[in-house]
Design a protein around this motif. Structure first.
Motif, PDB file in Angstrom:
ATOM      1  N   ARG A  73      12.535  59.738  27.789  1.00 16.60           N
ATOM      2  CA  ARG A  73      12.890  59.076  29.052  1.00 16.60           C
ATOM      3  C   ARG A  73      12.996  60.093  30.183  1.00 16.60           C
ATOM      4  O   ARG A  73      12.591  59.818  31.313  1.00 16.60           O
ATOM      5  N   PHE A  74      13.558  61.275  29.890  1.00 15.88           N
ATOM      6  CA  PHE A  74      13.716  62.288  30.922  1.00 15.88           C
ATOM      7  C   PHE A  74      12.538  63.256  30.979  1.00 15.88           C
ATOM      8  O   PHE A  74      12.612  64.272  31.671  1.00 15.88           O
ATOM      9  N   ASP A  75      11.446  62.940  30.242  1.00 14.56           N
ATOM     10  CA  ASP A  75      10.217  63.736  30.289  1.00 14.56           C
ATOM     11  C   ASP A  75      10.475  65.215  30.000  1.00 14.56           C
ATOM     12  O   ASP A  75       9.954  66.103  30.676  1.00 14.56           O
ATOM     13  N   LEU A  76      11.297  65.487  29.002  1.00 15.57           N
ATOM     14  CA  LEU A  76      11.565  66.880  28.638  1.00 15.57           C
ATOM     15  C   LEU A  76      10.379  67.426  27.855  1.00 15.57           C
ATOM     16  O   LEU A  76       9.951  66.838  26.870  1.00 15.57           O
ATOM     17  N   GLY A  77       9.887  68.569  28.282  1.00 17.16           N
ATOM     18  CA  GLY A  77       8.715  69.148  27.634  1.00 17.16           C
ATOM     19  C   GLY A  77       9.047  70.302  26.713  1.00 17.16           C
ATOM     20  O   GLY A  77       8.188  71.141  26.444  1.00 17.16           O
ATOM     21  N   ARG A 154       1.743  51.763  27.126  1.00 18.97           N
ATOM     22  CA  ARG A 154       2.541  50.541  27.097  1.00 18.97           C
ATOM     23  C   ARG A 154       2.468  49.865  28.456  1.00 18.97           C
ATOM     24  O   ARG A 154       2.210  50.517  29.472  1.00 18.97           O
ATOM     25  N   SER A 155       2.757  48.569  28.477  1.00 16.73           N
ATOM     26  CA  SER A 155       2.831  47.855  29.756  1.00 16.73           C
ATOM     27  C   SER A 155       3.967  48.411  30.598  1.00 16.73           C
ATOM     28  O   SER A 155       3.835  48.576  31.817  1.00 16.73           O
ATOM     29  N   LEU A 156       5.102  48.681  29.963  1.00 13.68           N
ATOM     30  CA  LEU A 156       6.267  49.241  30.637  1.00 13.68           C
ATOM     31  C   LEU A 156       6.673  50.527  29.934  1.00 13.68           C
ATOM     32  O   LEU A 156       6.457  50.682  28.736  1.00 13.68           O
ATOM     33  N   SER A 157       7.305  51.428  30.688  1.00 12.13           N
ATOM     34  CA  SER A 157       7.812  52.666  30.094  1.00 12.13           C
ATOM     35  C   SER A 157       9.234  52.897  30.598  1.00 12.13           C
ATOM     36  O   SER A 157       9.446  53.206  31.765  1.00 12.13           O
ATOM     37  N   PHE A 158      10.190  52.701  29.719  1.00 17.58           N
ATOM     38  CA  PHE A 158      11.611  52.866  30.015  1.00 17.58           C
ATOM     39  C   PHE A 158      12.016  52.174  31.324  1.00 17.58           C
ATOM     40  O   PHE A 158      12.525  52.814  32.245  1.00 17.58           O
ATOM     41  N   PHE A 172      11.204  41.717  40.073  1.00 19.48           N
ATOM     42  CA  PHE A 172      10.872  43.066  40.510  1.00 19.48           C
ATOM     43  C   PHE A 172      11.363  44.005  39.410  1.00 19.48           C
ATOM     44  O   PHE A 172      12.551  44.044  39.097  1.00 19.48           O
ATOM     45  N   ILE A 173      10.439  44.729  38.821  1.00 21.11           N
ATOM     46  CA  ILE A 173      10.748  45.570  37.657  1.00 21.11           C
ATOM     47  C   ILE A 173      10.556  47.032  38.032  1.00 21.11           C
ATOM     48  O   ILE A 173       9.465  47.439  38.462  1.00 21.11           O
ATOM     49  N   ALA A 174      11.615  47.816  37.888  1.00 26.41           N
ATOM     50  CA  ALA A 174      11.487  49.261  38.058  1.00 26.41           C
ATOM     51  C   ALA A 174      10.895  49.821  36.766  1.00 26.41           C
ATOM     52  O   ALA A 174      11.609  50.038  35.785  1.00 26.41           O
ATOM     53  N   ASP A 175       9.593  50.016  36.780  1.00 27.22           N
ATOM     54  CA  ASP A 175       8.870  50.558  35.624  1.00 27.22           C
ATOM     55  C   ASP A 175       9.016  52.081  35.706  1.00 27.22           C
ATOM     56  O   ASP A 175       8.096  52.809  36.081  1.00 27.22           O
ATOM     57  N   THR A 176      10.202  52.544  35.326  1.00 28.42           N
ATOM     58  CA  THR A 176      10.708  53.843  35.752  1.00 28.42           C
ATOM     59  C   THR A 176       9.814  55.007  35.362  1.00 28.42           C
ATOM     60  O   THR A 176       9.466  55.846  36.196  1.00 28.42           O
ATOM     61  N   ASN A 177       9.430  55.101  34.094  1.00 25.53           N
ATOM     62  CA  ASN A 177       8.651  56.272  33.680  1.00 25.53           C
ATOM     63  C   ASN A 177       7.169  56.139  33.989  1.00 25.53           C
ATOM     64  O   ASN A 177       6.422  57.102  33.808  1.00 25.53           O
ATOM     65  N   HIS A 178       6.757  54.977  34.479  1.00 25.96           N
ATOM     66  CA  HIS A 178       5.425  54.855  35.063  1.00 25.96           C
ATOM     67  C   HIS A 178       5.469  55.100  36.570  1.00 25.96           C
ATOM     68  O   HIS A 178       4.431  54.987  37.241  1.00 25.96           O
ATOM     69  N   TYR A 447      17.921  38.085  33.117  1.00 30.04           N
ATOM     70  CA  TYR A 447      16.789  38.973  32.877  1.00 30.04           C
ATOM     71  C   TYR A 447      17.344  40.374  32.616  1.00 30.04           C
ATOM     72  O   TYR A 447      18.192  40.866  33.366  1.00 30.04           O
ATOM     73  N   ILE A 448      16.868  41.000  31.549  1.00 27.66           N
ATOM     74  CA  ILE A 448      17.447  42.245  31.043  1.00 27.66           C
ATOM     75  C   ILE A 448      16.361  43.311  30.941  1.00 27.66           C
ATOM     76  O   ILE A 448      15.330  43.089  30.282  1.00 27.66           O
ATOM     77  N   ALA A 449      16.586  44.442  31.606  1.00 30.22           N
ATOM     78  CA  ALA A 449      15.709  45.597  31.397  1.00 30.22           C
ATOM     79  C   ALA A 449      16.177  46.300  30.127  1.00 30.22           C
ATOM     80  O   ALA A 449      17.183  47.001  30.132  1.00 30.22           O
ATOM     81  N   ASP A 450      15.466  46.062  29.038  1.00 34.38           N
ATOM     82  CA  ASP A 450      15.825  46.624  27.723  1.00 34.38           C
ATOM     83  C   ASP A 450      15.122  47.966  27.609  1.00 34.38           C
ATOM     84  O   ASP A 450      14.030  48.084  27.052  1.00 34.38           O
ATOM     85  N   THR A 451      15.777  48.982  28.114  1.00 37.80           N
ATOM     86  CA  THR A 451      15.118  50.233  28.491  1.00 37.80           C
ATOM     87  C   THR A 451      14.396  50.914  27.341  1.00 37.80           C
ATOM     88  O   THR A 451      13.207  51.217  27.427  1.00 37.80           O
ATOM     89  N   ASN A 452      15.088  51.192  26.252  1.00 39.33           N
ATOM     90  CA  ASN A 452      14.453  51.939  25.164  1.00 39.33           C
ATOM     91  C   ASN A 452      13.474  51.107  24.362  1.00 39.33           C
ATOM     92  O   ASN A 452      12.697  51.662  23.568  1.00 39.33           O
ATOM     93  N   ASN A 453      13.493  49.787  24.535  1.00 37.88           N
ATOM     94  CA  ASN A 453      12.487  48.931  23.906  1.00 37.88           C
ATOM     95  C   ASN A 453      11.285  48.713  24.815  1.00 37.88           C
ATOM     96  O   ASN A 453      10.357  47.989  24.431  1.00 37.88           O
ATOM     97  N   HIS A 454      11.298  49.296  26.013  1.00 39.79           N
ATOM     98  CA  HIS A 454      10.177  49.183  26.948  1.00 39.79           C
ATOM     99  C   HIS A 454       9.827  47.702  27.183  1.00 39.79           C
ATOM    100  O   HIS A 454       8.663  47.319  27.189  1.00 39.79           O
ATOM    101  N   ALA A 455      10.877  46.893  27.387  1.00 41.34           N
ATOM    102  CA  ALA A 455      10.658  45.450  27.445  1.00 41.34           C
ATOM    103  C   ALA A 455      11.617  44.787  28.417  1.00 41.34           C
ATOM    104  O   ALA A 455      12.670  45.334  28.768  1.00 41.34           O
TER     105      ALA A 455
END
Length: 474
Positions: A73-77, A154-158, A172-178, A447-455
């Motif tokens: 989620r935090f794009d740690l490399g 995926r359609s959504l990412s976190f 309105f969906i904050a498709d955060t990691n996209h 409506y629920i942003a189920d973050t770690n399920n990308h859904a």
């Protein structure tokens, strides 16, 4: 490194000659530190090796699968150790979240920093260390060790936050990691895509504008306002044209805790959620442990509630203390917010002369999963909140639940979820979620942003039955 943080001090280390110790009493969250580390790792790609030591505060953070999700989620490399019992952290005299340890090319510990280090100081320090060790012939340049495997398509990412608008039948969906905002119908069919997907700060047309991990949103007429969290900015989207403009923030992380000024001259600090009320935006400013407000008439912005100190104390707006507010809603003449780091739900009056009051929650290190009233209630790092029918729906994020909180009785009870991370539709007491972070209500549905399920999940507010929204048209 755990996600949340507390300030600390320590004596100056013995850095190599010519290097100075930089310290501060300001805390820093993993959300902010991750962005700085990404920039440093890119700049010093063959000179800097980062190894994360994850010393969890919350029980949910100790689970390896949840850590893996956080790393993505935090794009740690870089590699991250799950230091469940704090064995590594204690061996290095860990006292505060976050702590940075500096190790020289010969493996010797040469410095330690607790709390926040602004990016310019961090970059300057690294540049001088690289030059110093290079001059001594100690630096061996090589590619960094590998990080996590790339995320699958995926359609959504976190997705972090969601906003349902009953009047227009839109989501309105904050498709955060996209790094984008999706506008869909309540049926999930995509109508607009706002943002190119590039991780940047750029205004312009919908297809070329850029965000950096957007979070909360607010709607006023045909304007959508976006908390662009890692750009430390507020953005305005003209929904008729899709054009995006920045209305507050400089693109740099700020540390202002008092005063007001024109939006584009004030540096913000991790705006995480928004709500609109009577011509003003109210902002959950997670990084400064405050609520801010912005007048849409003149675009002046500044702190509204909270001194900036990280703790939980009620009282007048300017002296009350908050701890990483990450969700905000309005209703019944008040603001309500999820004060994540104190695992609490709190209110603030809709007048600057009002007060902050705690509804449920006790302290920075008091958390759990207990329904009940008053001091018996325990939440675990709630992030999302929505006002509905005189009560509050709360995303009890680290408990993988949605709870109902009643301000009048200071009570809380589980509405959805088993308390175990999973992905399961069905009756509310059997449905499973994974760190839900955003909530919004329209037409009797939650409506629920189920973050770690990308859904995106949908719950019937009467029956509690849960289903998963299919996103189509991408």
């Amino acid at each position: 490194m755990a996600e949340q943080s507390f300030s600390g001090t320590t004596a100056a280390p013995e850095f190599p000659a010519g290097l100075e110790w930089v310290n501060t009493e300001r805390p820093l969250s993993m959300k902010d530190l991750a962005g700085k580390l990404r920039k440093l790792e890119n700049k010093f790609r063959n000179e800097l090796v980062v190894v994360g030591v994850h010393a969890a505060k919350f029980p949910n953070e100790k689970e390896t699968v949840n850590l893996q999700n956080a790393v993505r989620r935090f794009d740690l490399g870089h590699p991250v150790i799950n230091d469940v019992d704090m064995t590594v952290a204690r061996a290095y005299n860990f006292r505060a979240w976050p702590t940075l340890w500096f190790v020289d090319p010969e493996g010797k510990l040469i410095g330690k920093h607790e709390g926040e280090l602004d990016y310019d100081s961090f970059e300057n320090l690294m540049g001088r260390m690289v030059a110093d060790f290079d001059a001594k012939g100690l630096l061996k340049r090589s590619p960094p060790p590998g990080g996590p495997d790339p995320e699958p398509a995926r359609s959504l990412s976190f997705p972090g936050k969601i906003l349902a608008d009953a009047a227009s039948n839109r989501l309105f969906i904050a498709d955060t990691n996209h790094n984008r905002i999706l506008v869909t119908g309540l049926d999930g069919r995509v109508q607009q895509i706002i943002g190119s997907g590039e991780e940047s700060l750029a205004d312009g047309a919908a297809e070329s504008a850029a965000f950096n991990h957007p979070q909360g949103m607010a709607l006023a007429g045909d304007s959508l306002y976006v908390a662009d969290a890692e750009n430390h900015a507020l953005r305005q989207v003209d929904l008729s044209s899709g054009r995006v403009v920045t209305i507050a923030g400089t693109g740099e992380q700020g540390h202002m805790r008092e005063g007001r000024g024109p939006g584009l001259t004030i540096a913000l600090n991790s705006p995480w959620d928004l709500v609109h009320d009577d011509g003003r935006l109210y902002i959950a400013m997670a990084g400064s442990h405050q609520l801010w407000s912005m007048s849409l008439d003149d675009n002046e912005i500044g702190p509204y509630a909270g001194s900036g100190a990280e703790s939980i104390s009620d009282g007048p707006m300017g002296s009350a203390t908050l701890a990483q507010p990450s969700g905000i809603t309005a209703g019944g003449g008040k603001l309500y917010f999820a004060d994540s780091e104190t695992s609490s739900v709190r209110s603030a009056d809709l007048t600057p002369t009002g007060r902050v009051q705690t509804i449920v929650g006790l302290d920075l290190f008091v958390f759990g999963d207990h329904d009940g009233t008053d001091h018996n209630v325990r939440l675990q790092h709630p992030i999302g909140i929505a006002y509905h029918d005189g009560g509050l729906l709360v995303a009890d994020t680290y408990n993988h639940k949605v709870k109902k909180v009643l301000p009048q009785t200071r009570s809380s009870f589980t509405f959805l979820g088993t308390g175990r991370a999973g992905f399961e539709d069905g009756p509310g007491n059997q449905a499973q979620f994974s760190e839900p972070c955003g909530l919004s209500v329209a037409h009797g549905k939650l409506y629920i942003a189920d973050t770690n399920n990308h859904a995106i999940r949908i719950a019937d507010l009467e029956s509690g039955d849960v289903s998963t929204l299919e996103i189509t048209g991408l």
